[in-house]
Design a protein around this motif. Structure first.
Motif, PDB file in Angstrom:
ATOM      1  N   LYS A 135       0.833  -1.209   0.000  1.00 28.52           N
ATOM      2  CA  LYS A 135       0.000   0.000   0.000  1.00 28.52           C
ATOM      3  C   LYS A 135       0.866   1.257   0.000  1.00 28.52           C
ATOM      4  N   CYS A 136       0.541   2.154  -0.905  1.00 28.03           N
ATOM      5  CA  CYS A 136       1.269   3.419  -0.972  1.00 28.03           C
ATOM      6  C   CYS A 136       0.371   4.424  -1.682  1.00 28.03           C
ATOM      7  N   SER A 137       0.322   5.619  -1.190  1.00 29.80           N
ATOM      8  CA  SER A 137      -0.542   6.633  -1.787  1.00 29.80           C
ATOM      9  C   SER A 137      -0.081   6.967  -3.196  1.00 29.80           C
ATOM     10  N   LEU A 138      -1.031   7.352  -4.036  1.00 37.65           N
ATOM     11  CA  LEU A 138      -0.700   7.757  -5.398  1.00 37.65           C
ATOM     12  C   LEU A 138       0.272   8.927  -5.378  1.00 37.65           C
ATOM     13  N   GLU A 139       0.063   9.845  -4.455  1.00 38.08           N
ATOM     14  CA  GLU A 139       0.937  11.017  -4.354  1.00 38.08           C
ATOM     15  C   GLU A 139       2.389  10.612  -4.091  1.00 38.08           C
ATOM     16  N   GLU A 140       2.580   9.648  -3.179  1.00 37.10           N
ATOM     17  CA  GLU A 140       3.934   9.196  -2.859  1.00 37.10           C
ATOM     18  C   GLU A 140       4.540   8.422  -4.026  1.00 37.10           C
ATOM     19  N   GLY A 163      -3.800   4.128 -11.956  1.00 35.22           N
ATOM     20  CA  GLY A 163      -3.744   5.241 -11.015  1.00 35.22           C
ATOM     21  C   GLY A 163      -3.965   6.588 -11.662  1.00 35.22           C
ATOM     22  N   ILE A 164      -3.766   6.656 -13.001  1.00 32.91           N
ATOM     23  CA  ILE A 164      -3.954   7.915 -13.720  1.00 32.91           C
ATOM     24  C   ILE A 164      -5.225   7.857 -14.563  1.00 32.91           C
ATOM     25  N   ASP A 165      -5.223   7.036 -15.615  1.00 33.55           N
ATOM     26  CA  ASP A 165      -6.444   6.917 -16.416  1.00 33.55           C
ATOM     27  C   ASP A 165      -7.010   5.497 -16.407  1.00 33.55           C
ATOM     28  N   GLN A 166      -6.522   4.694 -15.495  1.00 30.20           N
ATOM     29  CA  GLN A 166      -7.102   3.369 -15.259  1.00 30.20           C
ATOM     30  C   GLN A 166      -7.109   3.142 -13.749  1.00 30.20           C
ATOM     31  N   PRO A 167      -8.222   2.641 -13.192  1.00 31.34           N
ATOM     32  CA  PRO A 167      -8.332   2.540 -11.730  1.00 31.34           C
ATOM     33  C   PRO A 167      -7.486   1.421 -11.134  1.00 31.34           C
ATOM     34  N   TYR A 168      -7.174   1.572  -9.848  1.00 27.81           N
ATOM     35  CA  TYR A 168      -6.586   0.484  -9.063  1.00 27.81           C
ATOM     36  C   TYR A 168      -7.570   0.148  -7.951  1.00 27.81           C
ATOM     37  N   ASP A 179       2.334  -0.984   4.403  1.00 31.22           N
ATOM     38  CA  ASP A 179       2.177   0.431   4.084  1.00 31.22           C
ATOM     39  C   ASP A 179       3.554   1.054   3.915  1.00 31.22           C
ATOM     40  N   THR A 180       3.982   1.182   2.661  1.00 31.73           N
ATOM     41  CA  THR A 180       5.338   1.665   2.422  1.00 31.73           C
ATOM     42  C   THR A 180       5.452   3.182   2.526  1.00 31.73           C
ATOM     43  N   ASN A 181       4.341   3.849   2.833  1.00 29.37           N
ATOM     44  CA  ASN A 181       4.434   5.246   3.248  1.00 29.37           C
ATOM     45  C   ASN A 181       5.089   5.328   4.625  1.00 29.37           C
ATOM     46  N   GLN A 182       4.915   4.254   5.408  1.00 33.75           N
ATOM     47  CA  GLN A 182       5.370   4.228   6.794  1.00 33.75           C
ATOM     48  C   GLN A 182       6.531   3.267   7.029  1.00 33.75           C
ATOM     49  N   LEU A 183       6.519   2.123   6.348  1.00 33.34           N
ATOM     50  CA  LEU A 183       7.509   1.079   6.602  1.00 33.34           C
ATOM     51  C   LEU A 183       8.713   1.203   5.681  1.00 33.34           C
ATOM     52  N   SER A 184       9.893   0.956   6.222  1.00 31.48           N
ATOM     53  CA  SER A 184      11.105   0.913   5.409  1.00 31.48           C
ATOM     54  C   SER A 184      11.190  -0.435   4.708  1.00 31.48           C
ATOM     55  N   LEU A 185      12.129  -0.565   3.798  1.00 35.88           N
ATOM     56  CA  LEU A 185      12.351  -1.839   3.113  1.00 35.88           C
ATOM     57  C   LEU A 185      12.710  -2.917   4.124  1.00 35.88           C
ATOM     58  N   VAL A 186      13.597  -2.625   5.040  1.00 35.78           N
ATOM     59  CA  VAL A 186      14.022  -3.596   6.051  1.00 35.78           C
ATOM     60  C   VAL A 186      12.837  -4.032   6.900  1.00 35.78           C
ATOM     61  N   GLN A 187      12.028  -3.093   7.341  1.00 35.46           N
ATOM     62  CA  GLN A 187      10.864  -3.425   8.166  1.00 35.46           C
ATOM     63  C   GLN A 187       9.874  -4.290   7.392  1.00 35.46           C
TER      64      GLN A 187
END
Length: 208
Positions: A135-140, A163-168, A179-187
């Motif tokens: 999970k990661c926001s489109l903005e990120e 994410g742009i002209d086709q839905p996810y 949630d890779t907005n919050q978690l690092s690769l290692v985590q």
């Protein structure tokens, strides 16, 4: 395409060596670990790092990366909804062969549609399919844009871009959410590896 079930001339040939025999030879159970998420969310990076972690712990593992598959077996497919469906079907069927061979297979594919992911899940026994939603926001994801694809999509150079002209469509019931907005690769890898080692029946011992 799949063989017509009504075709009486095509008969399944049974092998004397079973999946359980191959799993016993490899010393662990086999699984399909299906990574889904937007482009740039970290699917391939996490899957590749997880592959290394499993490999160094003597797990027979193979990574099916969506981009790599489009260089070969899926090279004739576009990014239309129908071709994305076929892309997922082929990837799942390849993964099924790996699981039958006693291997832990990681599939890193955007797979934007819930129905297609459910169809992939259906071809595996329930305990052998693990869906991981990266999970990661489109903005990120746009901010990262590691391949420069979002910029091209925004400029109209790429059509039918997720994410742009086709839905996810977010997974409804994934086994794991990273949630890779919050978690690092290692985590992320630590969370996944502890879960998967339990599933395949091994202890995680190797150290770098």
């Amino acid at each position: 395409m799949a063989v017509n079930e009504n075709d009486k001339n095509i008969i399944w040939h049974h092998s004397t060596i079973k999946k359980e025999d191959r799993q016993k030879l490899n010393g662990h159970k086999s699984l399909m670990i299906w990574f889904t998420g937007l482009s740039g969310s970290g699917k391939s990076t996490i899957a590749n790092a997880l592959q290394h972690e499993l490999y160094k712990n003597n797990v027979s593992v193979y990574l099916l990366d969506g981009d790599n598959l489009r260089h070969g077996i899926n090279s004739n497919l576009s990014f239309s909804s129908e071709d994305r469906k076929e892309n997922i079907r082929r990837t799942a069927e390849i993964g099924k062969l790996f699981v039958d061979a006693g291997i832990v297979v990681l599939a890193a594919v955007i797979s934007p549609f819930e129905k297609d992911r459910l169809n992939a899940r259906k071809i595996f026994p329930a305990e052998e399919f693990i869906e991981v939603y990266v999970k990661c926001s489109l903005e990120e994801c746009e901010k990262r844009d590691p391949k420069g694809l979002y910029k091209k999509a925004r400029n109209g150079e790429i059509k039918q871009f997720t994410g742009i002209d086709q839905p996810y469509e977010e997974p409804e019931n994934p086994e794991i959410v990273l949630d890779t907005n919050q978690l690092s690769l290692v985590q992320s890898v630590e969370l996944l590896s502890s879960y998967i080692f339990e599933k395949v029946g091994l202890k995680q011992n190797a150290k770098e």
